[in-house]
Design a protein around this motif. Structure first.
Motif, short mmCIF file in Angstrom:
data_model
loop_
_atom_site.label_atom_id
_atom_site.label_comp_id
_atom_site.label_asym_id
_atom_site.label_seq_id
_atom_site.Cartn_x
_atom_site.Cartn_y
_atom_site.Cartn_z
N GLU A 240 17.86 -22.43 103.43
CA GLU A 240 17.12 -23.48 104.88
C GLU A 240 16.97 -24.44 104.79
O GLU A 240 16.96 -25.25 105.08
CB GLU A 240 16.32 -22.37 104.84
CG GLU A 240 15.61 -22.28 106.63
CD GLU A 240 14.50 -22.50 106.91
OE1 GLU A 240 14.13 -22.34 107.90
OE2 GLU A 240 13.62 -22.31 106.09
N ALA A 241 16.09 -25.19 104.01
CA ALA A 241 15.79 -26.32 103.47
C ALA A 241 17.11 -27.33 102.84
O ALA A 241 16.54 -28.93 103.59
CB ALA A 241 14.59 -26.65 102.00
N ARG A 242 18.17 -26.91 102.29
CA ARG A 242 19.52 -27.88 102.56
C ARG A 242 20.41 -27.50 103.24
O ARG A 242 20.25 -28.69 103.92
CB ARG A 242 20.26 -26.65 101.09
CG ARG A 242 21.94 -27.58 101.80
CD ARG A 242 21.72 -28.89 101.42
NE ARG A 242 22.95 -29.41 100.61
CZ ARG A 242 23.48 -30.36 100.38
NH1 ARG A 242 22.85 -31.40 100.33
NH2 ARG A 242 24.82 -30.81 100.18
N TYR A 243 19.71 -26.76 104.57
CA TYR A 243 20.79 -27.02 106.13
C TYR A 243 20.15 -27.83 106.63
O TYR A 243 20.37 -28.66 107.88
CB TYR A 243 20.74 -25.20 107.01
CG TYR A 243 21.54 -24.98 107.89
CD1 TYR A 243 22.06 -25.38 108.25
CD2 TYR A 243 20.02 -24.60 108.88
CE1 TYR A 243 22.57 -25.34 109.60
CE2 TYR A 243 19.96 -24.55 110.09
CZ TYR A 243 21.73 -25.41 110.63
OH TYR A 243 22.14 -25.02 111.96
N ARG A 244 18.40 -27.80 106.60
CA ARG A 244 18.35 -28.52 107.54
C ARG A 244 17.62 -29.93 107.23
O ARG A 244 17.84 -31.05 108.05
CB ARG A 244 16.26 -27.87 107.16
CG ARG A 244 15.85 -27.35 107.99
CD ARG A 244 14.28 -26.55 108.38
NE ARG A 244 14.31 -25.40 108.67
CZ ARG A 244 13.73 -25.32 110.16
NH1 ARG A 244 13.97 -26.20 111.37
NH2 ARG A 244 13.69 -23.94 110.75
N ARG A 245 17.50 -30.46 105.93
CA ARG A 245 18.21 -31.07 105.11
C ARG A 245 19.56 -32.21 105.91
O ARG A 245 19.89 -32.95 105.88
CB ARG A 245 17.78 -31.25 103.85
CG ARG A 245 16.77 -31.44 103.12
CD ARG A 245 16.33 -32.22 101.65
NE ARG A 245 17.49 -30.98 100.59
CZ ARG A 245 17.31 -29.41 100.17
NH1 ARG A 245 16.38 -30.04 99.95
NH2 ARG A 245 17.73 -29.19 99.24
N LEU A 246 20.55 -31.20 105.97
CA LEU A 246 22.34 -32.32 106.19
C LEU A 246 21.65 -31.87 107.72
O LEU A 246 22.94 -32.50 108.51
CB LEU A 246 22.95 -30.71 105.80
CG LEU A 246 23.07 -30.50 104.70
CD1 LEU A 246 24.10 -29.43 104.29
CD2 LEU A 246 24.42 -31.74 104.26
N GLY A 247 20.60 -31.79 108.44
CA GLY A 247 20.70 -31.95 109.86
C GLY A 247 20.92 -30.66 111.00
O GLY A 247 20.86 -30.78 112.22
N GLY A 248 20.59 -29.88 110.32
CA GLY A 248 20.77 -28.23 111.06
C GLY A 248 20.23 -27.77 112.25
O GLY A 248 18.84 -28.35 111.58
N GLU A 249 20.61 -27.55 113.19
CA GLU A 249 18.75 -26.64 113.97
C GLU A 249 19.08 -25.03 113.36
O GLU A 249 20.38 -25.02 113.16
CB GLU A 249 19.18 -26.92 115.45
CG GLU A 249 18.33 -25.98 116.37
CD GLU A 249 18.32 -26.80 117.94
OE1 GLU A 249 17.46 -26.73 118.45
OE2 GLU A 249 19.61 -27.22 118.02
#
Length: 574
Positions: free
Chosen positions: A246-255
Motif C-alpha cells: 500500500e505504501a509503495r502504491y501511495r508513493r507512486l501516486g495512487g488513490e
C-alpha cells in the motif's frame, strides 16, 4: 478483453477503478501507476490486504495469513515481483529449516526438511524399507531447486510470442523428466506406495492440509522454494506485507478509499464505464478492474452478463461442484501468558475420527498448529505465545446453523461500514464453542499448562471470511489448480485475456484471475497491466522499489526430537 481498433481511435484510456484492496488490487494499482494510469482502489474493509491480514486482541496481533511466502528470496522471477511492489525491502525474512512436521496419532513425527539431503536421511531413518522411494523423491526435489530459476512469472503466457515460448520451453529441458513425472501422478497415489503407514499418510500433509487433487509437482515446488530460502516469512507479518505494498502504491501516486463497497459495474454500450457504490454514488473511469471475489464480480456486479458459454459454465455449474475452489478455514487463535519453548513453528496433527467429528465442517481428520510467535515475535508481548490452529473447513454445515445475513452494511458516525459482526443462530455459536474447546483440550494434552495460560481467544469460521471479504464460500484462494475449474480458467485467460467476452474496458485481477496463493495474486496485477498496455498500444514498464534496502535472511533451526508430548491414540475422544 482485447480493445478493438475502433476503440483505440477514441481518446486514450487514462483512468482506472480497481475493485478490491487485497494483494491483487494493490499490485494492479502499483503496476498501473508505473505505466501512467490514474488509479483509484475501492476497498470494502477498513484495512488493505484482503485475506492477507491480521488484527489486534488484548495486546496480541493475530496474523491470519502468511505461513510461507513464495518468492521471498532471490534467484527466481517471483522475488522480482515482490521487490517491484516494495513488499520486502528493509525486512528480515525468516526461514525454518523444517517446512512442516506431521505427527501421527501414535506420537511419531515426520520432519519435512526442505534440504533434500537432510530429508533423505531422516525419511530413510524412519523407514529403511522405503529407501528407494525416498531417494527418488529427493532426487526430484534436487532438480526442482534448479528449475525454479527458470520458472516464468513476469509475463503471462498469453502475451508471449512464439520465440519467447520456445525459449521458455527450452529452459525447462534439463528438468523436463522431473516435471513430467510429477505433474501426472497424484500425491495420494504416490504416497500409497510407501511401506511405512506414517509415511503413507504424512506425505499428503506436507503442505499443512490434505489436497486430494494435487499431483506431486506442487509439493516439490514448495519444498524446493523453501530449500532455496525463497519461501520464508517476512518481518511484520501479513498485514505488514499488505501495508508495505500500500505504501509503495501511495508513493507512486495512487488513490485508495476504504469502507467503500461496490454494488454494480456500470456498463454502457458493452463498455465498462464505472461503478455504483452501496450509498448510490457513481464513480466513472476509462477502465474497470475487479480484483475481488470472482463470483460476486460476474454474477452480482455484472448480473451474469458477458460470460459467454465457457465462463457461464464455469460460474454457474463448475463452481458449485465439489473441489473446484479451495475450501475455507476454521481458525483458533490463543494468546498465552507465558512462553512454550517446546512448541514447534508448524505441525500437522493427524486426528482420530472421534476428535474430528467434534470439529464442524472439517474436511480431513487433521489440524495444523503453529506457534506463531516463532514466525513473528514482534507481533506479541515479550515472554508470551501465540497459537494458531486451523483446519480446512466446508461452509455448508456452518450455514445450516446460521439464521441471519452473512454480511451487512451499517452507518456509524456518518460513515458506512461493511464488515461489522452479524448475528448468527444459537447452533452456530455452540458449534464454535465445541470446536474451540475440542482444540484446546487436544493442545492441553500435548502442552500441559496451556489452558491455564490462555488470556486471549479468537475463533473464526468460513462465514467470518465471507463477512470480511465477500469471498465465495469463504475461500481464501479461489480456483483450485489441477482440476477442471483451474485448468479451464487458464485456457480462458489465454483465449480472452483477463477480461470477459464482449465487454470492453473491463478486466479481472487477483486470485480469481489465476490459480494459487499470494505470489499468484501479486503476479496477476503485473499481468493484467501488461494486457492493458498491450490493448492501449503502449510498452509496459516496471521497476524495483529503491526506497529501502533489500531484505535480509535468517535461518532458524527446529531441533529434532522435541515438541508436543506424545499422546498415543486410544480410540477415544482426546
Amino acid at each position: 478483453m482485447t480493445t478493438s481498433t475502433t476503440d483505440r481511435t477514441r481518446r486514450p484510456r487514462e483512468s482506472m477503478i480497481i475493485i478490491g484492496g487485497g494483494l491483487g488490487g494493490l499490485s494492479t494499482g502499483c503496476y498501473a501507476r508505473m505505466n501512467g494510469y490514474r488509479t483509484h482502489i475501492l476497498e470494502m474493509h477498513e484495512l488493505p490486504g484482503g485475506c492477507c491480514t491480521a488484527w489486534e486482541r488484548g495486546g496480541f496481533t493475530l496474523d491470519a495469513c502468511v505461513s510461507w511466502l513464495l518468492g521471498s528470496g532471490p534467484g527466481n522471477e517471483m522475488h522480482q515481483i515482490w521487490l517491484e511492489l516494495g513488499a520486502l525491502q528493509g525486512k528480515e525474512i525468516r526461514h525454518f529449516d523444517v517446512f512442516n512436521i506431521v505427527r501421527g496419532q501414535d506420537g511419531r513425527a515426520v520432519h519435512f526438511y526442505s534440504d533434500p539431503d537432510r530429508l533423505e536421511a531422516h525419511l530413510i531413518g524412519i523407514s529403511p524399507a522405503d529407501a528407494p522411494a525416498v531417494r527418488k523423491f529427493c532426487a526430484q526435489l534436487r532438480s526442482f531447486r534448479k528449475a525454479l530459476a527458470v520458472y516464468p512469472f513476469l509475463k503471462p503466457v498469453g502475451l508471449m510470442g512464439r520465440v519467447e515460448r520456445w525459449r521458455m520451453l527450452a529452459s525447462f529441458l534439463p528438468y523436463v523428466n522431473a516435471v513430467r513425472t510429477t505433474i501426472t501422478v497424484l500425491m495420494a497415489d504416490y504416497s500409497a506406495k510407501f511401506k511405512d503407514p506414517l509415511l503413507r499418510e504424512a506425505f499428503n500433509f506436507i503442505l499443512y492440509e490434505k489436497h486430494p487433487n494435487f499431483p506431486v509437482l506442487p509439493f516439490h515446488f514448495q519444498l524446493a522454494s523453501h530449500a532455496n530460502l525463497s519461501a520464508g516469512v517476512p518481518e511484520g507479518g501479513s498485514l505488514g506485507l499488505a501495508r508495505s505494498i500500500e505504501a509503495r502504491y501511495r508513493r507512486l501516486g495512487g488513490e485508495i478509499s476504504y469502507n467503500t463497497k461496490v454494488e454494480t459495474v456500470i456498463v454502457e454500450d458493452d463498455r465498462a464505464v464505472g461503478v455504483r457504490l452501496s450509498d448510490g454514488q457513481e464513480l466513472r473511469a476509462d477502465i474497470v478492474v475487479s480484483a475481488c471475489d470472482g463470483y460476486t464480480t460476474t454474477m452480482k456486479f455484472l448480473e451474469g452478463k458477458y460470460l459467454g458459454e465457457e465462463y457461464r459454465k464455469l460460474y454457474t455449474r463448475t463452481i458449485h461442484e465439489p473441489g473446484m475452489v479451495f475450501p475455507g478455514y476454521f481458525t483458533l487463535f490463543l494468546g498465552l501468558s507465558r512462553p512454550f519453548p517446546e512448541g514447534d513453528p508448524c505441525t500437522t496433527y493427524l486426528l482420530d475420527e472421534t476428535t474430528a467429528a467434534k470439529l464442524t465442517g472439517i474436511r480431513h481428520a487433521s489440524i495444523n498448529v503453529q506457534f506463531r510467535n516463532r514466525h513473528y515475535p514482534e507481533l506479541s508481548p515479550d515472554d508470551t505465545t501465540v497459537v494458531y490452529a486451523t483446519y480446512f473447513c466446508d461452509i455448508a454445515p456452518w450455514r445450516a446453523l446460521d439464521e441471519g445475513p452473512e454480511q451487512v452494511t451499517r452507518s456509524r458516525g456518518g460513515q458506512e461500514l461493511h464488515t461489522l459482526p452479524v448475528r448468527h443462530g444459537r447452533g452456530y455459536y455452540a458449534a464454535k464453542r465445541r470446536a474451540r474447546e475440542t482444540l484446546v483440550d487436544f493442545l492441553e494434552q500435548r502442552f500441559p499448562g496451556l489452558r491455564d495460560a490462555i488470556v486471549v481467544r479468537d475463533v473464526s469460521s468460513p462465514l467470518t471470511q465471507v463477512r470480511y471479504t465477500g469471498n465465495y464460500d469463504g475461500t481464501v484462494l479461489g480456483w483450485q489448480p489441477f482440476v477442471e475449474s483451474g485448468e479451464t480458467l487458464e485456457e480462458l485467460v489465454k483465449k480472452y485475456g483477463p477480461g470477459l467476452p464482449g465487454l470492453a474496458n473491463f478486466y479481472q485481477s487477483g486470485v480469481w484471475a489465476t490459480t494459487g496463493g499470494l505470489i499468484r495474486a501479486a503476479a496477476a496485477g503485473r499481468h493484467v497491466t501488461q494486457f492493458i498496455c498491450r490493448d492501449d498500444g503502449k510498452p509496459f514498464t516496471a521497476s524495483v522499489d529503491l526506497t529501502a534496502p533489500p531484505p535480509t535472511h535468517r535461518v532458524i533451526p527446529v531441533p529434532a526430537g522435541r515438541g508436543a508430548t506424545a499422546v498415543p491414540t486410544t480410540g477415544k475422544s482426546t
